[in-house]
Design a protein around this motif. Structure first.
Motif, PDB file in Angstrom:
ATOM      1  N   LEU A   1       0.822  -1.212   0.000  1.00  0.00           N
ATOM      2  CA  LEU A   1       0.000   0.000   0.000  1.00  0.00           C
ATOM      3  C   LEU A   1       0.856   1.262   0.000  1.00  0.00           C
ATOM      4  O   LEU A   1       0.538   2.234  -0.693  1.00  0.00           O
ATOM      5  CB  LEU A   1      -0.953   0.006   1.203  1.00  0.00           C
ATOM      6  N   VAL A   2       1.923   1.257   0.752  1.00  0.00           N
ATOM      7  CA  VAL A   2       2.814   2.416   0.808  1.00  0.00           C
ATOM      8  C   VAL A   2       3.402   2.701  -0.572  1.00  0.00           C
ATOM      9  O   VAL A   2       3.560   3.858  -0.964  1.00  0.00           O
ATOM     10  CB  VAL A   2       3.937   2.181   1.845  1.00  0.00           C
ATOM     11  N   LYS A   3       3.703   1.656  -1.329  1.00  0.00           N
ATOM     12  CA  LYS A   3       4.378   1.800  -2.620  1.00  0.00           C
ATOM     13  C   LYS A   3       3.438   2.129  -3.782  1.00  0.00           C
ATOM     14  O   LYS A   3       3.873   2.636  -4.809  1.00  0.00           O
ATOM     15  CB  LYS A   3       5.123   0.504  -2.962  1.00  0.00           C
ATOM     16  N   CYS A   4       2.153   1.817  -3.647  1.00  0.00           N
ATOM     17  CA  CYS A   4       1.252   1.995  -4.790  1.00  0.00           C
ATOM     18  C   CYS A   4       0.798   3.441  -4.936  1.00  0.00           C
ATOM     19  O   CYS A   4       0.792   4.206  -3.981  1.00  0.00           O
ATOM     20  CB  CYS A   4       0.040   1.067  -4.672  1.00  0.00           C
ATOM     21  N   ARG A   5       0.417   3.783  -6.168  1.00  0.00           N
ATOM     22  CA  ARG A   5      -0.171   5.103  -6.422  1.00  0.00           C
ATOM     23  C   ARG A   5      -1.583   5.158  -5.865  1.00  0.00           C
ATOM     24  O   ARG A   5      -1.993   6.122  -5.250  1.00  0.00           O
ATOM     25  CB  ARG A   5      -0.173   5.398  -7.926  1.00  0.00           C
ATOM     26  N   THR A   6      -2.327   4.095  -6.125  1.00  0.00           N
ATOM     27  CA  THR A   6      -3.689   3.976  -5.612  1.00  0.00           C
ATOM     28  C   THR A   6      -4.081   2.509  -5.653  1.00  0.00           C
ATOM     29  O   THR A   6      -3.311   1.659  -6.069  1.00  0.00           O
ATOM     30  CB  THR A   6      -4.690   4.846  -6.412  1.00  0.00           C
TER      31      THR A   6
ATOM     32  N   TRP B   1      -7.724   1.915   4.625  1.00  0.00           N
ATOM     33  CA  TRP B   1      -8.191   3.062   5.422  1.00  0.00           C
ATOM     34  C   TRP B   1      -7.347   3.190   6.693  1.00  0.00           C
ATOM     35  O   TRP B   1      -6.890   4.283   7.041  1.00  0.00           O
ATOM     36  CB  TRP B   1      -9.670   2.880   5.764  1.00  0.00           C
ATOM     37  N   ARG B   2      -7.120   2.058   7.341  1.00  0.00           N
ATOM     38  CA  ARG B   2      -6.308   2.057   8.573  1.00  0.00           C
ATOM     39  C   ARG B   2      -4.904   2.596   8.298  1.00  0.00           C
ATOM     40  O   ARG B   2      -4.314   3.284   9.125  1.00  0.00           O
ATOM     41  CB  ARG B   2      -6.227   0.649   9.151  1.00  0.00           C
ATOM     42  N   GLU B   3      -4.393   2.292   7.114  1.00  0.00           N
ATOM     43  CA  GLU B   3      -3.055   2.737   6.739  1.00  0.00           C
ATOM     44  C   GLU B   3      -3.042   4.142   6.123  1.00  0.00           C
ATOM     45  O   GLU B   3      -1.989   4.642   5.759  1.00  0.00           O
ATOM     46  CB  GLU B   3      -2.430   1.740   5.761  1.00  0.00           C
ATOM     47  N   GLY B   4      -4.214   4.764   5.988  1.00  0.00           N
ATOM     48  CA  GLY B   4      -4.294   6.120   5.453  1.00  0.00           C
ATOM     49  C   GLY B   4      -4.094   6.211   3.947  1.00  0.00           C
ATOM     50  O   GLY B   4      -3.741   7.271   3.429  1.00  0.00           O
ATOM     51  N   LYS B   5      -4.345   5.092   3.234  1.00  0.00           N
ATOM     52  CA  LYS B   5      -4.158   5.073   1.781  1.00  0.00           C
ATOM     53  C   LYS B   5      -5.529   5.084   1.104  1.00  0.00           C
ATOM     54  O   LYS B   5      -6.277   4.114   1.159  1.00  0.00           O
ATOM     55  CB  LYS B   5      -3.381   3.828   1.358  1.00  0.00           C
ATOM     56  N   GLN B   6      -5.860   6.200   0.482  1.00  0.00           N
ATOM     57  CA  GLN B   6      -7.142   6.326  -0.199  1.00  0.00           C
ATOM     58  C   GLN B   6      -7.144   5.550  -1.501  1.00  0.00           C
ATOM     59  O   GLN B   6      -6.107   5.385  -2.136  1.00  0.00           O
ATOM     60  CB  GLN B   6      -7.439   7.795  -0.466  1.00  0.00           C
ATOM     61  N   GLY B   7      -8.314   5.078  -1.885  1.00  0.00           N
ATOM     62  CA  GLY B   7      -8.453   4.329  -3.126  1.00  0.00           C
ATOM     63  C   GLY B   7      -9.879   4.403  -3.629  1.00  0.00           C
ATOM     64  O   GLY B   7     -10.669   5.265  -3.225  1.00  0.00           O
ATOM     65  N   ILE B   8     -10.195   3.465  -4.505  1.00  0.00           N
ATOM     66  CA  ILE B   8     -11.511   3.409  -5.138  1.00  0.00           C
ATOM     67  C   ILE B   8     -12.186   2.116  -4.717  1.00  0.00           C
ATOM     68  O   ILE B   8     -11.611   1.034  -4.854  1.00  0.00           O
ATOM     69  CB  ILE B   8     -11.378   3.438  -6.680  1.00  0.00           C
ATOM     70  N   VAL B   9     -13.410   2.239  -4.201  1.00  0.00           N
ATOM     71  CA  VAL B   9     -14.187   1.060  -3.825  1.00  0.00           C
ATOM     72  C   VAL B   9     -15.387   0.951  -4.758  1.00  0.00           C
ATOM     73  O   VAL B   9     -16.116   1.919  -4.968  1.00  0.00           O
ATOM     74  CB  VAL B   9     -14.668   1.130  -2.356  1.00  0.00           C
ATOM     75  N   LEU B  10     -15.552  -0.249  -5.316  1.00  0.00           N
ATOM     76  CA  LEU B  10     -16.636  -0.536  -6.260  1.00  0.00           C
ATOM     77  C   LEU B  10     -17.758  -1.232  -5.506  1.00  0.00           C
ATOM     78  O   LEU B  10     -17.611  -2.377  -5.083  1.00  0.00           O
ATOM     79  CB  LEU B  10     -16.097  -1.409  -7.392  1.00  0.00           C
ATOM     80  N   TRP B  11     -18.849  -0.525  -5.330  1.00  0.00           N
ATOM     81  CA  TRP B  11     -19.954  -1.012  -4.500  1.00  0.00           C
ATOM     82  C   TRP B  11     -21.056  -1.623  -5.347  1.00  0.00           C
ATOM     83  O   TRP B  11     -21.367  -1.119  -6.420  1.00  0.00           O
ATOM     84  CB  TRP B  11     -20.529   0.137  -3.669  1.00  0.00           C
ATOM     85  N   GLY B  12     -21.670  -2.669  -4.825  1.00  0.00           N
ATOM     86  CA  GLY B  12     -22.819  -3.312  -5.443  1.00  0.00           C
ATOM     87  C   GLY B  12     -23.988  -3.289  -4.476  1.00  0.00           C
ATOM     88  O   GLY B  12     -24.639  -2.260  -4.306  1.00  0.00           O
ATOM     89  N   PRO B  13     -24.240  -4.403  -3.773  1.00  0.00           N
ATOM     90  CA  PRO B  13     -25.383  -4.454  -2.865  1.00  0.00           C
ATOM     91  C   PRO B  13     -25.102  -3.945  -1.454  1.00  0.00           C
ATOM     92  O   PRO B  13     -26.025  -3.720  -0.687  1.00  0.00           O
ATOM     93  CB  PRO B  13     -25.733  -5.942  -2.832  1.00  0.00           C
ATOM     94  N   SER B  14     -23.840  -3.777  -1.087  1.00  0.00           N
ATOM     95  CA  SER B  14     -23.555  -3.293   0.271  1.00  0.00           C
ATOM     96  C   SER B  14     -23.468  -1.771   0.262  1.00  0.00           C
ATOM     97  O   SER B  14     -23.089  -1.157  -0.731  1.00  0.00           O
ATOM     98  CB  SER B  14     -22.286  -3.937   0.838  1.00  0.00           C
TER      99      SER B  14
END
Length: 142
Positions: free
Chosen positions: A63-68, A81-94
Motif C-alpha cells: 500500500l505504501v508503494k502503490c499510487r492507488t 483506510w487504517r493505513e491512510g491510503k485512499q483508493g476506489i471502492v466498487l460497491w454493489g449491494p452493500s
C-alpha cells in the motif's frame, strides 16, 4: 503501480459473492500502468503479478508503494483506510454509508441496488452485474 483487490470473501454456499465486481477484465485492459492483484489462494488470477496470501505487514508495505488501489467491499478497503491510503471502492449491494470510508472514492451505481437488509449473510443476496458501475466510470477517477 495500482493494486487491485478484486474479490470479497468466498461464500460458504459456493455462490459468487454479490460484492464482487463483474467487469474487472474490461477495466484492467484499459489501465495503462503496472497492476498488482492481491488475494487468496483459489481466486481467479486477473493480472500477471498476483500476490496470494500476503501477511498484513506485506499488504501494508504494498500500500505504501502503490499510487492507488481499487477494490470491492472487503477486508482490503478497511486495511487501506487504517493505513491512510485512499483508493476506489466498487460497491454493489452493500451500502458505502454503512461499510465504507468517506476518504475513498466510493462508486455506487444507484442506491436502488442495495440489499434491503445490510446485515443478513451475503449468501442470501444474488450476484447481479447490473448493480455495478461501468469500467468507464472507474477510469474517470484514476
Amino acid at each position: 503501480m495500482i493494486i487491485i483487490a478484486p474479490y470479497a470473501q468466498k461464500l460458504r454456499n459456493g455462490k459468487e459473492n454479490p460484492n464482487n465486481y463483474p467487469y474487472w477484465e474490461e477495466l484492467i485492459r484499459q489501465i495503462d500502468e503496472p497492476i498488482i492483484q492481491v488475494g487468496v489462494e483459489g481466486e481467479k488470477q486477473l493480472v500477471d503479478h498476483f500476490c496470494k496470501g500476503l501477511s498484513i505487514n506485506d499488504l501494508c508495505q504494498l500500500l505504501v508503494k502503490c499510487r492507488t488501489w481499487i477494490g470491492v467491499d472487503s477486508f482490503f478497503q478497511h486495511l487501506a483506510w487504517r493505513e491512510g491510503k485512499q483508493g476506489i471502492v466498487l460497491w454493489g449491494p452493500s451500502d458505502p454509508l454503512i461499510f465504507g470510508h468517506p476518504e475513498n472514492i466510493n462508486l455506487l451505481k444507484d442506491r436502488k441496488y442495495l440489499a434491503p437488509n445490510q446485515f443478513l449473510w451475503w449468501e442470501q443476496t444474488e450476484h447481479l452485474a447490473e448493480r455495478f458501475v461501468d469500467p468507464s466510470e472507474v477510469l474517470k477517477h484514476l
